[in-house]
Design a protein around this motif. Sequence first.
Motif, PDB file in Angstrom:
ATOM      1  N   GLN A  94       0.865  -1.180   0.000  1.00 29.48           N
ATOM      2  CA  GLN A  94       0.000   0.000   0.000  1.00 29.48           C
ATOM      3  C   GLN A  94       0.901   1.229   0.000  1.00 29.48           C
ATOM      4  OE1 GLN A  94      -3.377  -0.060  -0.195  1.00 29.48           O
ATOM      5  NE2 GLN A  94      -3.193  -2.278  -0.330  1.00 29.48           N
ATOM      6  N   PRO A  95       0.910   2.001  -1.072  1.00 34.73           N
ATOM      7  CA  PRO A  95       1.794   3.168  -1.112  1.00 34.73           C
ATOM      8  C   PRO A  95       1.436   4.170  -0.024  1.00 34.73           C
ATOM      9  CG  PRO A  95       0.269   3.227  -2.947  1.00 34.73           C
ATOM     10  CD  PRO A  95       0.068   1.905  -2.257  1.00 34.73           C
ATOM     11  N   ASP A  96       2.450   4.770   0.525  1.00 34.31           N
ATOM     12  CA  ASP A  96       2.291   5.763   1.585  1.00 34.31           C
ATOM     13  C   ASP A  96       3.437   6.752   1.428  1.00 34.31           C
ATOM     14  OD1 ASP A  96       2.218   7.206   3.982  1.00 34.31           O
ATOM     15  OD2 ASP A  96       1.765   5.438   5.191  1.00 34.31           O
ATOM     16  N   ILE A  97       3.127   8.024   1.376  1.00 34.93           N
ATOM     17  CA  ILE A  97       4.207   8.991   1.166  1.00 34.93           C
ATOM     18  C   ILE A  97       5.096   9.150   2.394  1.00 34.93           C
ATOM     19  CG2 ILE A  97       3.230  10.217  -0.781  1.00 34.93           C
ATOM     20  CD1 ILE A  97       2.126  12.298   1.022  1.00 34.93           C
ATOM     21  N   MET A  98       4.743   8.512   3.493  1.00 35.89           N
ATOM     22  CA  MET A  98       5.638   8.500   4.657  1.00 35.89           C
ATOM     23  C   MET A  98       6.937   7.766   4.334  1.00 35.89           C
ATOM     24  SD  MET A  98       4.520  10.362   7.087  1.00 35.89           S
ATOM     25  CE  MET A  98       5.544   9.853   8.464  1.00 35.89           C
ATOM     26  N   ARG A 138       9.416  -1.369  -9.232  1.00 35.01           N
ATOM     27  CA  ARG A 138       7.952  -1.330  -9.249  1.00 35.01           C
ATOM     28  C   ARG A 138       7.414  -0.578  -8.028  1.00 35.01           C
ATOM     29  NH1 ARG A 138       7.014  -7.620 -11.064  1.00 35.01           N
ATOM     30  NH2 ARG A 138       7.399  -7.285 -13.284  1.00 35.01           N
ATOM     31  N   HIS A 139       7.990  -0.842  -6.869  1.00 31.38           N
ATOM     32  CA  HIS A 139       7.583  -0.119  -5.668  1.00 31.38           C
ATOM     33  C   HIS A 139       7.813   1.381  -5.852  1.00 31.38           C
ATOM     34  CE1 HIS A 139       8.276  -4.138  -3.805  1.00 31.38           C
ATOM     35  NE2 HIS A 139       7.213  -3.786  -3.085  1.00 31.38           N
ATOM     36  N   LYS A 140       8.956   1.726  -6.390  1.00 32.89           N
ATOM     37  CA  LYS A 140       9.289   3.137  -6.595  1.00 32.89           C
ATOM     38  C   LYS A 140       8.292   3.793  -7.546  1.00 32.89           C
ATOM     39  CE  LYS A 140      14.175   2.383  -5.631  1.00 32.89           C
ATOM     40  NZ  LYS A 140      15.528   2.322  -6.185  1.00 32.89           N
ATOM     41  N   PHE A 141       7.933   3.100  -8.598  1.00 32.44           N
ATOM     42  CA  PHE A 141       6.959   3.611  -9.561  1.00 32.44           C
ATOM     43  C   PHE A 141       5.617   3.882  -8.869  1.00 32.44           C
ATOM     44  CE2 PHE A 141       3.542   2.891 -12.626  1.00 32.44           C
ATOM     45  CZ  PHE A 141       3.890   3.761 -13.644  1.00 32.44           C
ATOM     46  N   VAL A 142       5.162   2.924  -8.078  1.00 27.58           N
ATOM     47  CA  VAL A 142       3.887   3.060  -7.373  1.00 27.58           C
ATOM     48  C   VAL A 142       3.941   4.220  -6.377  1.00 27.58           C
ATOM     49  CG1 VAL A 142       2.330   1.898  -5.739  1.00 27.58           C
ATOM     50  CG2 VAL A 142       3.211   0.652  -7.720  1.00 27.58           C
ATOM     51  N   LEU A 143       5.053   4.357  -5.663  1.00 29.28           N
ATOM     52  CA  LEU A 143       5.198   5.456  -4.715  1.00 29.28           C
ATOM     53  C   LEU A 143       5.182   6.816  -5.406  1.00 29.28           C
ATOM     54  CD1 LEU A 143       7.858   4.138  -2.174  1.00 29.28           C
ATOM     55  CD2 LEU A 143       5.483   4.738  -1.689  1.00 29.28           C
ATOM     56  N   VAL A 144       5.894   6.929  -6.515  1.00 32.41           N
ATOM     57  CA  VAL A 144       5.944   8.206  -7.239  1.00 32.41           C
ATOM     58  C   VAL A 144       4.573   8.548  -7.810  1.00 32.41           C
ATOM     59  CG1 VAL A 144       6.931   9.374  -9.255  1.00 32.41           C
ATOM     60  CG2 VAL A 144       8.414   8.138  -7.688  1.00 32.41           C
TER      61      VAL A 144
END
Length: 139
Positions: free
Chosen positions: A13-17, A64-70
């Motif tokens: 679950q992306p979270d900007i924290m 992939r995680h980085k893409f989702v976070l951005v």
Amino acid sequence: MMLREPFISKEFQPDIMWFIGGFNVYDREETRGAELEIYDPNNMADRANLIKSYSLNFDCLSYRHKFVLVKFLAEKLSDSRFDFQTLFEIDEDEASSWPRSEWYELESPRAFFQDIYALAQEVWKEELLMASAEDQTVW
């Protein structure tokens, strides 16, 4: 298939924290706190160094995680009502603290995250391109 959290078998679950968690110095005041206290998060040059060193330096995240976070961060930045200051507010019962008093009341928390977004586009450029070329529905 779904994108999983690093280290645990749970949906990511992306979270900007993720972008500011590295600045939390609670119980690390003499180590991480000492590293970070020399930087002023309101100073443009200091902020760029902070972001590159602590916000975008994830060994545990895949491209992939980085893409989702951005992508998630872009959504929050496009919402003019989103209050970025709340991310820097720490309840006195929480086991968290920032390295300097300036972190609790940044001049512009939104600008801080805009800088994170811009630098992520630069620092993670190849990884973001690789992820964008894939079918995200099969992650």
